[in-house]
Enzyme design. Structure first.
Site, PDB file in Angstrom:
ATOM      1  N   ASN A   1     -53.634  72.016  82.312  1.00 20.53           N
ATOM      2  CA  ASN A   1     -54.446  70.820  82.546  1.00 20.53           C
ATOM      3  C   ASN A   1     -53.530  69.604  82.434  1.00 20.53           C
ATOM      4  OD1 ASN A   1     -56.017  68.536  82.166  1.00 20.53           O
ATOM      5  ND2 ASN A   1     -57.566  69.564  80.924  1.00 20.53           N
TER       6      ASN A   1
ATOM      7  N   HIS B   1     -60.637  68.521  89.140  1.00 22.32           N
ATOM      8  CA  HIS B   1     -59.721  68.425  87.999  1.00 22.32           C
ATOM      9  C   HIS B   1     -59.490  69.831  87.450  1.00 22.32           C
ATOM     10  CE1 HIS B   1     -57.886  67.641  84.289  1.00 22.32           C
ATOM     11  NE2 HIS B   1     -58.974  67.804  83.556  1.00 22.32           N
TER      12      HIS B   1
ATOM     13  N   CYS C   1     -58.962  62.245  82.624  1.00 23.39           N
ATOM     14  CA  CYS C   1     -58.769  63.274  83.656  1.00 23.39           C
ATOM     15  C   CYS C   1     -59.420  62.938  84.995  1.00 23.39           C
ATOM     16  CB  CYS C   1     -59.271  64.616  83.161  1.00 23.39           C
ATOM     17  SG  CYS C   1     -58.496  65.127  81.634  1.00 23.39           S
TER      18      CYS C   1
HETATM   19  C1  LIG Z   1     -61.557  74.851  74.647  1.00 28.09           C
HETATM   20  C2  LIG Z   1     -62.158  76.130  75.209  1.00 28.09           C
HETATM   21  C3  LIG Z   1     -61.114  76.869  76.041  1.00 28.09           C
HETATM   22  C4  LIG Z   1     -62.575  77.021  74.070  1.00 28.09           C
HETATM   23  O1  LIG Z   1     -63.173  78.198  74.595  1.00 28.09           O
HETATM   24  P1  LIG Z   1     -64.545  78.728  73.994  1.00 28.09           P
HETATM   25  O2  LIG Z   1     -64.872  79.936  74.723  1.00 28.09           O
HETATM   26  O3  LIG Z   1     -65.516  77.567  74.075  1.00 28.09           O
HETATM   27  O4  LIG Z   1     -64.118  79.043  72.537  1.00 28.09           O
HETATM   28  P2  LIG Z   1     -64.791  78.567  71.165  1.00 28.09           P
HETATM   29  O5  LIG Z   1     -64.356  77.177  70.844  1.00 28.09           O
HETATM   30  O6  LIG Z   1     -66.257  78.864  71.207  1.00 28.09           O
HETATM   31  O7  LIG Z   1     -64.123  79.578  70.193  1.00 28.09           O
HETATM   32  C5  LIG Z   1     -64.402  80.952  70.264  1.00 28.09           C
HETATM   33  C6  LIG Z   1     -63.510  81.664  69.294  1.00 28.09           C
HETATM   34  O8  LIG Z   1     -62.171  81.646  69.778  1.00 28.09           O
HETATM   35  C7  LIG Z   1     -61.308  81.073  68.788  1.00 28.09           C
HETATM   36  N1  LIG Z   1     -60.262  80.353  69.471  1.00 28.09           N
HETATM   37  C8  LIG Z   1     -60.239  79.028  69.826  1.00 28.09           C
HETATM   38  N2  LIG Z   1     -59.073  78.746  70.430  1.00 28.09           N
HETATM   39  C9  LIG Z   1     -58.369  79.902  70.447  1.00 28.09           C
HETATM   40  C10 LIG Z   1     -57.098  80.228  70.939  1.00 28.09           C
HETATM   41  N3  LIG Z   1     -56.289  79.342  71.544  1.00 28.09           N
HETATM   42  N4  LIG Z   1     -56.694  81.511  70.832  1.00 28.09           N
HETATM   43  C11 LIG Z   1     -57.462  82.433  70.245  1.00 28.09           C
HETATM   44  N5  LIG Z   1     -58.667  82.173  69.749  1.00 28.09           N
HETATM   45  C12 LIG Z   1     -59.122  80.911  69.844  1.00 28.09           C
HETATM   46  C13 LIG Z   1     -62.209  80.171  67.971  1.00 28.09           C
HETATM   47  O9  LIG Z   1     -61.663  79.933  66.700  1.00 28.09           O
HETATM   48  C14 LIG Z   1     -63.466  80.985  67.914  1.00 28.09           C
HETATM   49  O10 LIG Z   1     -63.320  81.999  66.939  1.00 28.09           O
HETATM   50  P3  LIG Z   1     -64.547  82.404  65.991  1.00 28.09           P
HETATM   51  O11 LIG Z   1     -65.611  82.898  66.927  1.00 28.09           O
HETATM   52  O12 LIG Z   1     -63.959  83.449  65.101  1.00 28.09           O
HETATM   53  O13 LIG Z   1     -64.939  81.142  65.294  1.00 28.09           O
HETATM   54  C15 LIG Z   1     -63.393  75.833  76.094  1.00 28.09           C
HETATM   55  O14 LIG Z   1     -64.461  75.404  75.296  1.00 28.09           O
HETATM   56  C16 LIG Z   1     -63.110  74.821  77.136  1.00 28.09           C
HETATM   57  O15 LIG Z   1     -62.275  75.022  78.004  1.00 28.09           O
HETATM   58  N6  LIG Z   1     -63.838  73.703  77.110  1.00 28.09           N
HETATM   59  C17 LIG Z   1     -63.598  72.626  78.031  1.00 28.09           C
HETATM   60  C18 LIG Z   1     -62.476  71.800  77.492  1.00 28.09           C
HETATM   61  C19 LIG Z   1     -61.812  70.985  78.543  1.00 28.09           C
HETATM   62  O16 LIG Z   1     -61.801  71.330  79.701  1.00 28.09           O
HETATM   63  N7  LIG Z   1     -61.222  69.891  78.092  1.00 28.09           N
HETATM   64  C20 LIG Z   1     -60.514  69.013  78.928  1.00 28.09           C
HETATM   65  C21 LIG Z   1     -61.480  68.166  79.636  1.00 28.09           C
HETATM   66  S1  LIG Z   1     -60.685  67.144  80.724  1.00 28.09           S
END
Ligand SMILES: CC(C)(COP(=O)(O)OP(=O)(O)OC[C@H]1O[C@@H](n2cnc3c(N)ncnc32)[C@H](O)[C@@H]1OP(=O)(O)O)[C@@H](O)C(=O)NCCC(=O)NCCS
Length: 314
Positions: A270, A240, A112
């Protein structure tokens, strides 16, 4: 050692819009969760188009906007991490599609952060006298590497391409591409990965989130310092497009209330290396940033690589 500047931009997105509701039919998620946690309302997903098709379409527009023609281009650099073919590289395919004769042609893969890395290498090539007019492209078809049964990743990504024509700045003209600040965190490189044979994107979302919202703002400020631009002078910040909350978190720490903060993620998702040139090209197309105004670009992602620079808006 003449510097370089962005002469023009162009972008391409596939026509198919995929909404959050459509993804909610594939995995257990909802429009509300995706908008709230990631800031995405929709993304574009490619059909038959390859990475090279999208790259060439964006580059063709950038070239048309530049006043130059294919014969003027001597270097093509494509940032991508989603090309299926190992060789020829995407840059050669783009050159072939656009009828560019005998350019230097190479791909850059830093996921990215790819566009800012590619722009950095092209700026160096111009300064070294190895190029006079170059095409720099970010293009991704992430849908080819998406596990559509994994709700932690399939909600995030989209396909598309953005391109810039970069030219040598005049002798008495200030450089329009500032010094690149680049680096990586190799020991945590696996936090975002597309690895193995027939791979899918996988990630440790919270690790990436924490890293992005804590480590990157000071590095982005370094890019301003190296360009001699005070953050209060920035007309726009084009990071990004990973997650709205990450973008807001970095922007808050940069303390740039006067600057437009690019939020193309809402409509495009993204798109990895394509996200910065795509968002910048749209800002310029909508004339939201005046020509010559300083814009901070900052990419980050798999590796964990990062790169950014201040550019002057074309
Ligand atoms: C991936 C991302 C959106 C997840 O969001 P988060 O707030 O960290 O969510 P978590 O992984 O802690 O999950 C929280 C809860 O939501 C749930 N969940 C995860 N994805 C979900 C979705 N698409 N829809 C609904 N619920 C979801 C999880 O299972 C978890 O449930 P639980 O509490 O019952 O276990 C976030 O961490 C993120 O954006 N990280 C950066 C990733 C990124 O930018 N990657 C590319 C880099 S270039």
């Amino acid at each position: 050692m003449t510097g370089s500047r962005i002469l023009s931009l162009g972008h391409y997105q596939p026509s198919r819009v995929v909404t959050n509701d459509e993804i909610a039919q594939l995995v257990e998620t909802s429009d509300e969760w995706i908008r709230d946690r990631v800031g995405i309302a929709a993304r574009r997903i490619a059909g038959d188009e390859t990475v090279a098709d999208m790259a060439a379409a964006a580059a063709d527009k950038a070239l048309a906007n530049s006043g130059l023609n294919a014969a003027d281009i001597d270097l093509v650099v494509v940032a991508t991490c989603t090309s299926i073919d190992r060789s020829p590289n995407v840059a050669c395919r783009v050159a072939d599609k656009l009828g560019i004769d005998a350019p230097g042609a190479y791909d850059v893969n830093t996921a990215c952060s790819g566009f800012a890395y590619a722009l950095g290498t092209v700026d160096h090539a111009v300064r070294a006298g190895a190029s006079r007019n170059a095409l720099v492209i970010g293009a991704e078809k992430l849908s080819d590497f998406t596990d559509w049964t994994d709700r932690s990743t399939c909600i995030i990504f989209g396909d598309g391409a953005g391109a810039a024509v970069v030219t040598a700045a005049g002798e008495d003209e200030p450089a329009g591409v500032g010094p690149v600040v680049w680096g990586s965190v190799p020991e945590r490189g696996d936090a975002v990965r597309i690895q193995g044979w027939r791979p899918y994107v996988a990630q440790e979302g919270q690790t990436v989130f924490r890293w992005a919202t804590t480590a990157l703002a000071p590095l982005a400020l370094q890019a301003c310092e190296r360009a001699g631009v005070d953050p209060s002078e920035l007309a726009a910040f084009v990071p990004h497009q990973a997650n709205s909350r990450i973008i807001d978190g970095i922007a808050k720490r940069l303390n740039i209330p006067q600057a437009i903060i690019a939020k193309d993620i809402v409509e495009s998702g993204n798109t990895s290396a394509a996200s910065i040139p795509l968002a910048l090209s749209k800002l310029v197309e909508r004339r939201e940033v005046p020509a010559g105004a300083p814009v901070l670009l900052f990419g980050f992602g798999g590796g964990l690589t990062y790169a950014g620079q201040v550019v002057r808006c074309p």
